[in-house]
Motif scaffolding. Structure first.
Motif, PDB file in Angstrom:
ATOM      1  N   CYS A 193      -3.487   0.569   8.019  1.00 45.60           N
ATOM      2  CA  CYS A 193      -3.561  -0.661   7.214  1.00 45.60           C
ATOM      3  C   CYS A 193      -3.253  -1.885   8.070  1.00 45.60           C
ATOM      4  O   CYS A 193      -3.963  -2.895   8.010  1.00 45.60           O
ATOM      5  CB  CYS A 193      -2.588  -0.588   6.037  1.00 45.60           C
ATOM      6  SG  CYS A 193      -3.009   0.684   4.836  1.00 45.60           S
ATOM      7  N   PHE A 194      -2.207  -1.788   8.873  1.00 41.51           N
ATOM      8  CA  PHE A 194      -1.804  -2.892   9.734  1.00 41.51           C
ATOM      9  C   PHE A 194      -2.908  -3.228  10.729  1.00 41.51           C
ATOM     10  O   PHE A 194      -3.239  -4.394  10.939  1.00 41.51           O
ATOM     11  CB  PHE A 194      -0.500  -2.544  10.462  1.00 41.51           C
ATOM     12  CG  PHE A 194      -0.028  -3.609  11.395  1.00 41.51           C
ATOM     13  CD1 PHE A 194       0.602  -4.750  10.912  1.00 41.51           C
ATOM     14  CD2 PHE A 194      -0.208  -3.484  12.762  1.00 41.51           C
ATOM     15  CE1 PHE A 194       1.044  -5.744  11.771  1.00 41.51           C
ATOM     16  CE2 PHE A 194       0.224  -4.471  13.639  1.00 41.51           C
ATOM     17  CZ  PHE A 194       0.842  -5.598  13.143  1.00 41.51           C
ATOM     18  N   GLU A 195      -3.503  -2.193  11.349  1.00 39.57           N
ATOM     19  CA  GLU A 195      -4.572  -2.400  12.326  1.00 39.57           C
ATOM     20  C   GLU A 195      -5.792  -3.069  11.699  1.00 39.57           C
ATOM     21  O   GLU A 195      -6.516  -3.800  12.363  1.00 39.57           O
ATOM     22  CB  GLU A 195      -4.974  -1.071  12.969  1.00 39.57           C
ATOM     23  CG  GLU A 195      -3.925  -0.517  13.899  1.00 39.57           C
ATOM     24  CD  GLU A 195      -4.195   0.916  14.321  1.00 39.57           C
ATOM     25  OE1 GLU A 195      -5.287   1.453  13.998  1.00 39.57           O
ATOM     26  OE2 GLU A 195      -3.321   1.503  14.972  1.00 39.57           O
ATOM     27  N   LYS A 196      -6.015  -2.803  10.417  1.00 38.27           N
ATOM     28  CA  LYS A 196      -7.139  -3.415   9.708  1.00 38.27           C
ATOM     29  C   LYS A 196      -6.789  -4.810   9.186  1.00 38.27           C
ATOM     30  O   LYS A 196      -7.606  -5.468   8.555  1.00 38.27           O
ATOM     31  CB  LYS A 196      -7.572  -2.533   8.529  1.00 38.27           C
ATOM     32  CG  LYS A 196      -8.144  -1.198   8.951  1.00 38.27           C
ATOM     33  CD  LYS A 196      -9.459  -1.398   9.674  1.00 38.27           C
ATOM     34  CE  LYS A 196     -10.109  -0.061   9.971  1.00 38.27           C
ATOM     35  NZ  LYS A 196     -11.368  -0.233  10.689  1.00 38.27           N
ATOM     36  N   GLY A 197      -5.551  -5.240   9.444  1.00 46.99           N
ATOM     37  CA  GLY A 197      -5.128  -6.573   9.038  1.00 46.99           C
ATOM     38  C   GLY A 197      -4.760  -6.693   7.571  1.00 46.99           C
ATOM     39  O   GLY A 197      -4.756  -7.788   7.022  1.00 46.99           O
ATOM     40  N   LEU A 198      -4.443  -5.567   6.951  1.00 50.75           N
ATOM     41  CA  LEU A 198      -4.086  -5.583   5.534  1.00 50.75           C
ATOM     42  C   LEU A 198      -2.585  -5.640   5.359  1.00 50.75           C
ATOM     43  O   LEU A 198      -1.858  -4.806   5.871  1.00 50.75           O
ATOM     44  CB  LEU A 198      -4.608  -4.331   4.829  1.00 50.75           C
ATOM     45  CG  LEU A 198      -6.109  -4.231   4.675  1.00 50.75           C
ATOM     46  CD1 LEU A 198      -6.465  -2.886   4.071  1.00 50.75           C
ATOM     47  CD2 LEU A 198      -6.640  -5.344   3.814  1.00 50.75           C
TER      48      LEU A 198
END
Length: 68
Positions: A56-61
């Motif tokens: 999620c973090f890597e996808k910017g969420l």
């Protein structure tokens, strides 16, 4: 904000228009694990949680913001 892994997993999977098989492959688990977690019949190990929230973090969420 309280995290609920079964709802979070399903919401993120649907947000990215991924099948359970695609999400499982992305997270390095089998499809049955994704199904059980989404259904709430199984709770994932800490390694899965870290991988999922890292994804999620890597996808910017930011789930706190997205869920509001």
């Amino acid at each position: 904000m309280k995290f609920n892994i079964n709802k979070d997993l399903k919401w993120i999977r649907e947000f990215f228009d991924m099948t359970q098989s695609e999400m499982a492959s992305t997270l390095g688990v089998d499809r049955v694990s994704v199904i059980r977690i989404e259904e709430g019949t199984s709770y994932p190990r800490n390694e899965f949680l870290k991988t999922f929230y890292d994804f999620c973090f890597e996808k910017g969420l930011n789930l706190n913001v997205q869920k509001e």
